[in-house]
Design a protein around this motif. Structure first.
Motif, PDB file in Angstrom:
ATOM      1  N   ALA A  66      55.317  65.594  71.875  1.00 15.13           N
ATOM      2  CA  ALA A  66      54.705  64.994  70.680  1.00 15.13           C
ATOM      3  C   ALA A  66      55.541  63.830  70.162  1.00 15.13           C
ATOM      4  O   ALA A  66      55.005  62.807  69.713  1.00 15.13           O
ATOM      5  CB  ALA A  66      54.541  66.051  69.589  1.00 15.13           C
ATOM      6  N   HIS A  67      56.849  63.966  70.231  1.00 15.88           N
ATOM      7  CA  HIS A  67      57.725  62.872  69.789  1.00 15.88           C
ATOM      8  C   HIS A  67      57.538  61.646  70.685  1.00 15.88           C
ATOM      9  O   HIS A  67      57.455  60.504  70.198  1.00 15.88           O
ATOM     10  CB  HIS A  67      59.183  63.322  69.824  1.00 15.88           C
ATOM     11  CG  HIS A  67      59.474  64.514  68.965  1.00 15.88           C
ATOM     12  ND1 HIS A  67      60.507  65.389  69.215  1.00 15.88           N
ATOM     13  CD2 HIS A  67      58.851  64.978  67.842  1.00 15.88           C
ATOM     14  CE1 HIS A  67      60.524  66.333  68.294  1.00 15.88           C
ATOM     15  NE2 HIS A  67      59.525  66.107  67.452  1.00 15.88           N
ATOM     16  N   GLN A  68      57.480  61.870  71.985  1.00 14.46           N
ATOM     17  CA  GLN A  68      57.301  60.750  72.910  1.00 14.46           C
ATOM     18  C   GLN A  68      55.922  60.103  72.749  1.00 14.46           C
ATOM     19  O   GLN A  68      55.774  58.890  72.886  1.00 14.46           O
ATOM     20  CB  GLN A  68      57.505  61.224  74.347  1.00 14.46           C
ATOM     21  CG  GLN A  68      58.945  61.567  74.673  1.00 14.46           C
ATOM     22  CD  GLN A  68      59.896  60.405  74.431  1.00 14.46           C
ATOM     23  OE1 GLN A  68      59.609  59.255  74.790  1.00 14.46           O
ATOM     24  NE2 GLN A  68      61.033  60.689  73.804  1.00 14.46           N
ATOM     25  N   GLN A  69      54.938  60.909  72.444  1.00 14.15           N
ATOM     26  CA  GLN A  69      53.598  60.365  72.210  1.00 14.15           C
ATOM     27  C   GLN A  69      53.607  59.416  71.003  1.00 14.15           C
ATOM     28  O   GLN A  69      52.936  58.378  71.008  1.00 14.15           O
ATOM     29  CB  GLN A  69      52.607  61.508  71.977  1.00 14.15           C
ATOM     30  CG  GLN A  69      51.154  61.055  71.861  1.00 14.15           C
ATOM     31  CD  GLN A  69      50.203  62.219  71.653  1.00 14.15           C
ATOM     32  OE1 GLN A  69      50.618  63.381  71.678  1.00 14.15           O
ATOM     33  NE2 GLN A  69      48.936  61.923  71.443  1.00 14.15           N
ATOM     34  N   ALA A  70      54.372  59.786  69.987  1.00 12.75           N
ATOM     35  CA  ALA A  70      54.465  58.926  68.805  1.00 12.75           C
ATOM     36  C   ALA A  70      55.145  57.600  69.154  1.00 12.75           C
ATOM     37  O   ALA A  70      54.701  56.529  68.712  1.00 12.75           O
ATOM     38  CB  ALA A  70      55.243  59.645  67.703  1.00 12.75           C
ATOM     39  N   ILE A  71      56.205  57.658  69.945  1.00 17.34           N
ATOM     40  CA  ILE A  71      56.883  56.419  70.357  1.00 17.34           C
ATOM     41  C   ILE A  71      55.939  55.548  71.181  1.00 17.34           C
ATOM     42  O   ILE A  71      55.875  54.325  71.005  1.00 17.34           O
ATOM     43  CB  ILE A  71      58.162  56.751  71.139  1.00 17.34           C
ATOM     44  CG1 ILE A  71      59.188  57.389  70.201  1.00 17.34           C
ATOM     45  CG2 ILE A  71      58.746  55.496  71.787  1.00 17.34           C
ATOM     46  CD1 ILE A  71      60.445  57.884  70.891  1.00 17.34           C
ATOM     47  N   THR A  72      55.179  56.180  72.081  1.00 16.56           N
ATOM     48  CA  THR A  72      54.218  55.430  72.901  1.00 16.56           C
ATOM     49  C   THR A  72      53.178  54.746  72.021  1.00 16.56           C
ATOM     50  O   THR A  72      52.784  53.592  72.272  1.00 16.56           O
ATOM     51  CB  THR A  72      53.534  56.375  73.903  1.00 16.56           C
ATOM     52  OG1 THR A  72      54.529  56.941  74.764  1.00 16.56           O
ATOM     53  CG2 THR A  72      52.503  55.635  74.734  1.00 16.56           C
ATOM     54  N   LYS A  73      52.742  55.431  70.981  1.00 15.11           N
ATOM     55  CA  LYS A  73      51.755  54.836  70.070  1.00 15.11           C
ATOM     56  C   LYS A  73      52.334  53.618  69.358  1.00 15.11           C
ATOM     57  O   LYS A  73      51.661  52.587  69.212  1.00 15.11           O
ATOM     58  CB  LYS A  73      51.295  55.881  69.053  1.00 15.11           C
ATOM     59  CG  LYS A  73      50.197  55.388  68.124  1.00 15.11           C
ATOM     60  CD  LYS A  73      49.612  56.535  67.302  1.00 15.11           C
ATOM     61  CE  LYS A  73      48.437  56.061  66.451  1.00 15.11           C
ATOM     62  NZ  LYS A  73      47.784  57.183  65.724  1.00 15.11           N
ATOM     63  N   PRO A  89      69.688  51.932  76.111  1.00 10.07           N
ATOM     64  CA  PRO A  89      69.454  51.287  74.813  1.00 10.07           C
ATOM     65  C   PRO A  89      68.795  52.261  73.841  1.00 10.07           C
ATOM     66  O   PRO A  89      68.005  53.119  74.242  1.00 10.07           O
ATOM     67  CB  PRO A  89      68.505  50.130  75.151  1.00 10.07           C
ATOM     68  CG  PRO A  89      68.608  49.951  76.632  1.00 10.07           C
ATOM     69  CD  PRO A  89      68.935  51.291  77.200  1.00 10.07           C
ATOM     70  N   ALA A  90      69.141  52.129  72.591  1.00  7.51           N
ATOM     71  CA  ALA A  90      68.385  52.846  71.567  1.00  7.51           C
ATOM     72  C   ALA A  90      67.036  52.162  71.391  1.00  7.51           C
ATOM     73  O   ALA A  90      66.879  50.974  71.710  1.00  7.51           O
ATOM     74  CB  ALA A  90      69.153  52.842  70.252  1.00  7.51           C
ATOM     75  N   LEU A  91      66.057  52.896  70.900  1.00  2.00           N
ATOM     76  CA  LEU A  91      64.752  52.330  70.565  1.00  2.00           C
ATOM     77  C   LEU A  91      64.627  52.275  69.054  1.00  2.00           C
ATOM     78  O   LEU A  91      64.858  53.278  68.372  1.00  2.00           O
ATOM     79  CB  LEU A  91      63.626  53.165  71.160  1.00  2.00           C
ATOM     80  CG  LEU A  91      63.607  53.305  72.684  1.00  2.00           C
ATOM     81  CD1 LEU A  91      62.410  54.145  73.119  1.00  2.00           C
ATOM     82  CD2 LEU A  91      63.579  51.941  73.358  1.00  2.00           C
TER      83      LEU A  91
END
Length: 306
Positions: free
Chosen positions: A85-92, A149-151
């Protein structure tokens, strides 16, 4: 990612399993539970175990929360299990062109010149608009340092406004906050927004050292199409010197107090007195007798006998 329902809503408590809960932690947990139950909300427990996990700590925390009279709805959620779910938010956010790589070290950020009126340590935008060549140089440097790298969020606002039950209308700074750290761990500000929304949490009760984070978290929720929760930030518990209460301050946990002959009921009674309620012996007593309008606005000085 689904948008959480607006009714009936929920409150929550979200401890980090880095050690036993001290009296200030228990006080905040009780207040979160009381406010949720009083308003007909569900109450959820989420273990924020992305950092600093101490073996056995989670179970001890759950036992201590139950000992002071708290219950919760549904299973305990562990933040470490919410990675998809966290990665999905970053993808969005990436699809909105709102994510960029950052190659700065923490020291470089602290030493860099900041914009006027920016809080100390605010990100100065160093990597926000780099050319393709500069980005490749940054990636090469990260490889040398054996880091990723940080995002960061590419924010288009500098402030956001939230409503707090006790602090009222609060406007706070919003910067290009970290979404994912260089070690690959999702940042707290993102995880808490995604996890609260998924659980239908619309009432966030926590210590007021996190009040300054509420505007950036609410803005992040808005970008993700998630509902912004209401907030209720509780004054911190401090020691006799006015410094934030910590385990180094002595016998400040429930288990410490029990080792000195106190019962869980007596510990709750101590917490109740800090709220102006005399004789409370359980969280249920505070649910019945405590008026949120009477919450002291100053820190709770915890002065305990040895």
């Amino acid at each position: 990612m689904s948008t959480a329902p607006t009714t009936p809503g929920a409150g929550r408590y979200a401890p980090s399993p880095s050690g036993d809960l001290h009296l200030g932690n228990l006080r905040t947990a009780i207040l979160a539970w009381v406010l949720a139950r009083r308003t007909g909300r569900a109450f959820h427990l989420r273990v924020e175990d992305l950092d600093r996990v101490k073996e056995g700590s989670e179970q001890r925390q759950l036992e201590d929360l139950a000992a002071v009279g708290l219950d919760w709805d549904g299973e305990v959620v562990r933040q470490s299990g919410r990675g998809p779910a966290h990665q999905q938010a970053i993808t969005k956010l990436e699809a909105q062109d709102r994510v960029f790589e950052c190659y700065c070290t923490r020291r470089e950020i602290l030493e860099a010149p900041s914009a006027p009126h920016a809080p100390p340590g605010a990100y100065p935008g160093t990597c926000r608009d780099l050319s393709a060549a500069k980005r490749e140089q940054g990636r090469a440097r990260m490889r040398e340092l054996r880091r990723e790298p940080a995002l960061r969020l590419r924010s288009d606002v500098t402030s956001w406004q939230v409503q707090d039950l006790w602090a009222g209308e609060v406007t706070g700074a919003v910067d290009d906050l970290v979404l994912q750290r260089g070690d690959g761990v999702v940042a707290y500000n993102l995880a808490v927004v995604v996890d609260d929304a998924a659980a239908g949490v619309d009432q966030v009760v926590r210590a007021d050292d996190l009040l300054s984070s509420a505007p950036r978290q609410a803005h992040l929720a808005q970008l993700l199409g998630l509902p912004e929760p209401g907030y209720a930030h509780v004054p911190l518990a401090v020691n006799a010197h006015g410094t934030r209460l910590a385990k180094r301050d002595g016998a400040v946990t429930l288990r410490d107090r029990r080792d000195r002959g106190e019962t869980a009921e007596e510990v709750v009674e101590r917490i109740g007195r800090s709220l102006g309620v005399v004789g409370a012996r359980s969280a249920r007593d505070l649910l019945d007798r405590w008026d949120p309008a009477t919450l002291p606005r100053h820190p709770w000085t915890v002065d305990l006998p040895d």
